[in-house]
Design an enzyme around this catalytic site. Sequence first.
Site, PDB file in Angstrom:
ATOM      1  N   TYR A 122      37.080   2.594  68.621  1.00 48.50           N
ATOM      2  CA  TYR A 122      37.827   2.960  69.835  1.00 48.50           C
ATOM      3  C   TYR A 122      38.391   4.368  69.688  1.00 48.50           C
ATOM      4  CZ  TYR A 122      38.372  -0.091  73.793  1.00 48.50           C
ATOM      5  OH  TYR A 122      38.162  -0.740  74.972  1.00 48.50           O
ATOM      6  N   GLU A 158      40.025   6.343  72.631  1.00 54.17           N
ATOM      7  CA  GLU A 158      40.575   6.845  73.898  1.00 54.17           C
ATOM      8  C   GLU A 158      41.235   8.201  73.688  1.00 54.17           C
ATOM      9  OE1 GLU A 158      43.116   3.936  75.679  1.00 54.17           O
ATOM     10  OE2 GLU A 158      41.441   2.634  76.200  1.00 54.17           O
ATOM     11  N   ASP A 187      24.597  18.149  91.238  1.00 54.48           N
ATOM     12  CA  ASP A 187      24.225  16.962  90.467  1.00 54.48           C
ATOM     13  C   ASP A 187      22.784  17.155  90.022  1.00 54.48           C
ATOM     14  OD1 ASP A 187      23.373  14.511  89.571  1.00 54.48           O
ATOM     15  OD2 ASP A 187      24.305  13.357  91.192  1.00 54.48           O
ATOM     16  N   THR A 213      22.994  13.105  84.440  1.00 55.06           N
ATOM     17  CA  THR A 213      22.726  11.979  83.550  1.00 55.06           C
ATOM     18  C   THR A 213      22.052  12.576  82.318  1.00 55.06           C
ATOM     19  OG1 THR A 213      20.579  11.661  84.576  1.00 55.06           O
ATOM     20  CG2 THR A 213      22.354  10.273  85.383  1.00 55.06           C
ATOM     21  N   LYS A 260      17.350  10.962  82.015  1.00 52.83           N
ATOM     22  CA  LYS A 260      16.180  11.176  82.882  1.00 52.83           C
ATOM     23  C   LYS A 260      15.306  12.252  82.242  1.00 52.83           C
ATOM     24  CE  LYS A 260      18.719   9.191  86.701  1.00 52.83           C
ATOM     25  NZ  LYS A 260      19.330   9.366  88.026  1.00 52.83           N
ATOM     26  N   ARG A 297      21.111   6.638  77.817  1.00 59.19           N
ATOM     27  CA  ARG A 297      21.798   6.540  79.102  1.00 59.19           C
ATOM     28  C   ARG A 297      23.193   7.140  78.912  1.00 59.19           C
ATOM     29  NH1 ARG A 297      18.170   3.573  81.528  1.00 59.19           N
ATOM     30  NH2 ARG A 297      19.127   3.959  83.531  1.00 59.19           N
TER      31      ARG A 297
HETATM   32  C1  LIG Z   1      20.352   8.761  88.622  1.00 58.92           C
HETATM   33  C2  LIG Z   1      21.287   9.564  89.419  1.00 58.92           C
HETATM   34  C3  LIG Z   1      22.677   9.374  89.330  1.00 58.92           C
HETATM   35  C4  LIG Z   1      23.334   8.190  88.682  1.00 58.92           C
HETATM   36  O1  LIG Z   1      23.055   7.868  87.442  1.00 58.92           O
HETATM   37  P1  LIG Z   1      23.317   6.413  86.831  1.00 58.92           P
HETATM   38  O2  LIG Z   1      23.269   6.741  85.394  1.00 58.92           O
HETATM   39  O3  LIG Z   1      22.228   5.556  87.323  1.00 58.92           O
HETATM   40  O4  LIG Z   1      24.665   5.957  87.265  1.00 58.92           O
HETATM   41  C5  LIG Z   1      23.493  10.252  90.007  1.00 58.92           C
HETATM   42  N1  LIG Z   1      22.978  11.248  90.740  1.00 58.92           N
HETATM   43  C6  LIG Z   1      21.665  11.436  90.874  1.00 58.92           C
HETATM   44  C7  LIG Z   1      21.167  12.555  91.711  1.00 58.92           C
HETATM   45  C8  LIG Z   1      20.770  10.597  90.232  1.00 58.92           C
HETATM   46  O5  LIG Z   1      19.466  10.782  90.387  1.00 58.92           O
END
Ligand SMILES: *Cc1c(COP(=O)(O)O)cnc(C)c1O
Length: 448
Positions: A54, A56, A199, A225, A228, A234
């Site tokens: 932990y 925090e 994003d 993220t 991807k 993740r």
């Molecule tokens: C995949 C994605 C997210 C969210 O990601 P998670 O890990 O699934 O919560 C946010 N914004 C965009 C543009 C995404 O493609």
Amino acid sequence: MHAYPRIKKQDPKIYKMIEREWDRQADGLELIPSENYTSPAVMEAMGSILTNKYSEGYPGRRYYGGNEFIDEIEQEAIDRTKKIFGVPYANVQPYSGSPANLAVYVATCKPGDTVMGLNLPDGGHLTHGWKYSATAQFYKSVPYHVRQDGRVDMEEVRALALEHKPKLIWVGATAYPYQYDYAAFAKIADEVGAFLAADIAHVAGLIVASAHPSPVPHAHIVTTTTHKTLRGPRGGIIMTTDRGIKKDAELASRIDKAIIPGLQGGPHNHQTAAIAIALKEAATPAFRSYGKQIIKNAKALADSLKTNGMTLVSGGTENHLILLDLVPIFGAGGGHFASDALEAAGMTANKNTIPKDPSSAFYPSGVRIGTPAITTRGMKEKDMKKVGEWIARAIHAIQEYRLPEGKDARVAYLAQCKKEIFRNKELLKIRAEIKTFCKKFVLPHTAR
Ligand SMILES: *Cc1c(COP(=O)(O)O)cnc(C)c1O
């Protein structure tokens, strides 16, 4: 599969399920653009003892003792993020992309403030203000849209921004085959005094590989993220740019506070270490060529699909993903048929809306296809030619299906179609061909 001997011994039921998923990942073509195969080193970190701790707080300022080494790991992840993306501040604690985005709202808006993002059926993400997301319940969401050609309608963005004076504007998407005009968004955000958050969840790996423009010179905040195109575990990261600090000197600390105590408790330290490892991988020349190959493959796949009679939104792609417009084949709402046919044939993709979809988000008229995962497997342009042929063959094999009117009729018809699709001889034949083909391409976790 012999990778998890302890699970096998202790919990054979779960082991069996993992084993079948292992084979599924190995035997088919993974075409979901948000998925990837991460490295064995990243997976080792995810399964490490770091999960026991932990912590925090932040490095040097924790609520719990014993964080000497966790501090070092998190600081290294932060430093690598800053270096690779060229930003002055980074928070590597978001559990995933969605919590990262929620933290941006908490840091920049008060409940009820107006926000703008790309409408979900136009390719935007749930967390950019889609009506069923908490982001639209806590904030006033004014979505913008794409034009018929699939590009963001920048005139609409500006008109809506001038009319509604949002506090926060999102640029980024989950189903968008074009690059983004970050500079144009920045101009509009400045004009109305809004924060601009980019994003880059889908394109982060392409940006790191210099295969896609970076929003860092234009946006105040960048979220991503890590699982991807970046090919890590993740997870999520929030970056504050120099422009962000210039607009609000407290922005980075507002973001830190939005994560904890605002939204989260203890960070996932195993995930933080895995992110650091993925960032080291992403800084290599090999990753640079990987990112460029993703795009070369997407373009080659787009060409093959067109040659084989498919229609693409925008006629092609500028990044890692392709949107198939299935209206010429099935009429409105054929996404279900196509994604089921692809799955039966050993290819995983997802149904998706197309710009100005003649059907609905529930019965969309397109399919979304991406090359990040198959590029990780080592496939090149000549392989994309085959993948395009298989996709087209699979869709043509079931081209007689039509979505009926009426909810009950649809549910019954789709269930019947699904049964037929998973018994379809041509689709089973493609599945076998793909399984043989895939044996030539090792997965990172099986490479020696
Ligand atoms: C995949 C994605 C997210 C969210 O990601 P998670 O890990 O699934 O919560 C946010 N914004 C965009 C543009 C995404 O493609």
